[in-house]
Design an enzyme around this catalytic site. Structure first.
Site: not given
Length: 447
Positions: A153, A161
């Site tokens: 992202h 992430c």
């Protein structure tokens, strides 16, 4: 600046500031432009690069990532069915340590072979754009590893992430989207701790994760000798590559069945493995010391050092990685710092098969909470619309330089830096897992 340009700049700047205020309030996840950004076209320059590489926007996509080097590669299938490297993107932020993700809340970026499907695309992500990488896979589940919602992202904020800048994820998302639009069912994502070179395998030959990393290297070797997507199976809690069961199917928990493999590919992989093993032995004989690399909490690519103050946990980035020398499976002190002393002491007191979580627990225990940042200012957004940007704030220390025996850094994709953000603006209020706790609309939270 002309009066017309100045007016356009002011209108644009105030619009973005207002949108940021909405984002901070947690009222509307898709407030800034709704999901229109998810349908932005691929830049003409990138399309021209695809043509140069003998591929098209409709051709299948494959992703490879490397934590230590903080890089994400986009590969595209050529007309001959083989993949070519299209672009390499420096990763703005990743968290945790080198090694696999094993549990919910460990802040680990997973390592392994994952599948991304159209259903995993997140056009309305609170992190600009995102897609779920598919953790846990069959291998992870067979080992009892839990957790989920691991994304690639934007926003340069990570709690497990792969975090890119907003322009980067915009382009990566568009490339993956076009592959799906043309009929690709799954995008393979190969996530590695580092580039699987003989130099790195020699350097990390005594790391507790080396057995797992040798499995990943086998998959990497299969891709590199064929330049084709690797067929991945799991049996006996172990990865199996480019093989199919003669009868039945793979059972991740059960014994491996009789397998059928392409002899040509298997011989090429075996030959590469033999060459690399010989190189590892040569490097060890030449005095390359085995080490274990410990991070306060992950890292980011040095090309983003000027914006590390606005990334998640800038204090952790400022510390940089520390290499702890290992001797016959035991750790020795590296630099004379509390992190090294505590981590080395923990490793010395443990058996050779000490778990990666031990080093995370040591470094995490002494890591202070990220300092509070100044409130967001209009000038942090103004430069997006052509306005003047003030001098950069003092930069934290950059991560330790890459060792001399590391592979050369590839040419990076030419994308702009993200706007400067305060930590509160960079992501929604988060729990220990990095999931949004202030916005009920986030039904599937990232991280």
């Amino acid at each position: 600046m002309s009066s017309k340009s100045a007016l356009s700049f002011r209108i644009g700047a105030f619009a973005l500031i207002a949108a940021a205020a909405t984002f901070l309030s947690g009222c509307d996840e898709g407030g800034l432009g709704s999901n229109s950004r998810a349908y932005a076209p691929i830049a003409p320059e990138t399309l021209a690069l695809m043509k140069e590489k003998d591929t098209t926007k409709a051709a299948p996509v494959l992703i490879r990532t490397y934590k230590k080097e903080s890089e994400l590669e986009i590969w595209k299938m050529k007309s001959d069915g083989r993949y070519a490297l299209l672009k390499t993107y420096p990763v703005c932020r990743w968290s945790g340590q080198l090694g696999p993700k094993t549990r919910e809340g460990d802040r680990q970026v997973p390592e392994g072979f994952y599948s991304i499907t159209p259903a995993q695309m997140k056009p309305n992500s609170a992190y600009y754009l995102a897609f779920n990488v598919g953790y846990p896979n069959a291998y992870d589940r067979a080992l009892g590893h839990d957790g989920g919602s691991i994304m690639v992202h934007g926003i340069c904020s990570s709690a497990g992430c792969f975090s890119m800048t907003d322009p980067q994820i915009g382009e990566i998302y568009a490339i993956v989207r076009e592959g799906f639009s043309a009929g690709q069912r799954e995008v393979q994502m190969q996530s590695y701790p580092f580039r699987m070179t003989a130099e790195n395998m020699a350097k990390y030959r005594l790391d507790p994760n080396i057995g797992f990393w040798k499995q990943l290297k086998e998959g990497s070797d299969n891709f590199e000798v064929t330049q084709q997507e690797v067929t991945v199976g799991v049996c006996s809690k172990h990865y199996v590559f480019n093989a199919t069961p003669v009868n039945g199917r793979f059972d991740p928990d059960g014994p491996c069945p009789q397998l059928k493999q392409d002899e040509g590919v298997r011989n090429l992989v075996a030959a590469k493995e033999t060459r690399d093993d010989a190189k590892v032995a040569e490097l060890a004989a030449q005095g390359v010391k085995p080490v274990r690399t410990v991070y306060a909490d992950g890292g980011g690519h040095p090309s983003f050092s000027s914006i590390f103050a606005y990334a998640s946990r800038p204090d952790a980035l400022a510390r940089g990685p520390i290499d702890i020398a290992l001797d016959e499976g035991k750790a020795r002190k590296g630099r004379a710092s509390p992190v090294v002393q505590m981590a080395a002491g923990k490793l010395n007191a443990s058996a050779p098969d000490v778990k990666l979580a031990d080093a995370r627990d040591v470094t995490g225990a002494i890591a202070p909470t990220a300092p509070a940042k100044e409130a967001e200012k209009p000038w942090m957004f103004a430069h997006l619309f052509g306005g003047e940007k003030p001098a950069e704030p003092a930069e934290p220390a950059a991560p330790a330089p890459v060792a001399a025996n590391e592979p050369l850094v590839p040419q990076f994709a030419d994308v702009p830096l993200p706007p400067h953000r305060s930590d509160s603006a960079a992501r929604p209020a988060a729990t220990s897992e990095g999931t949004s706790s202030s916005n009920p609309a986030l039904a599937q939270a990232e991280h």
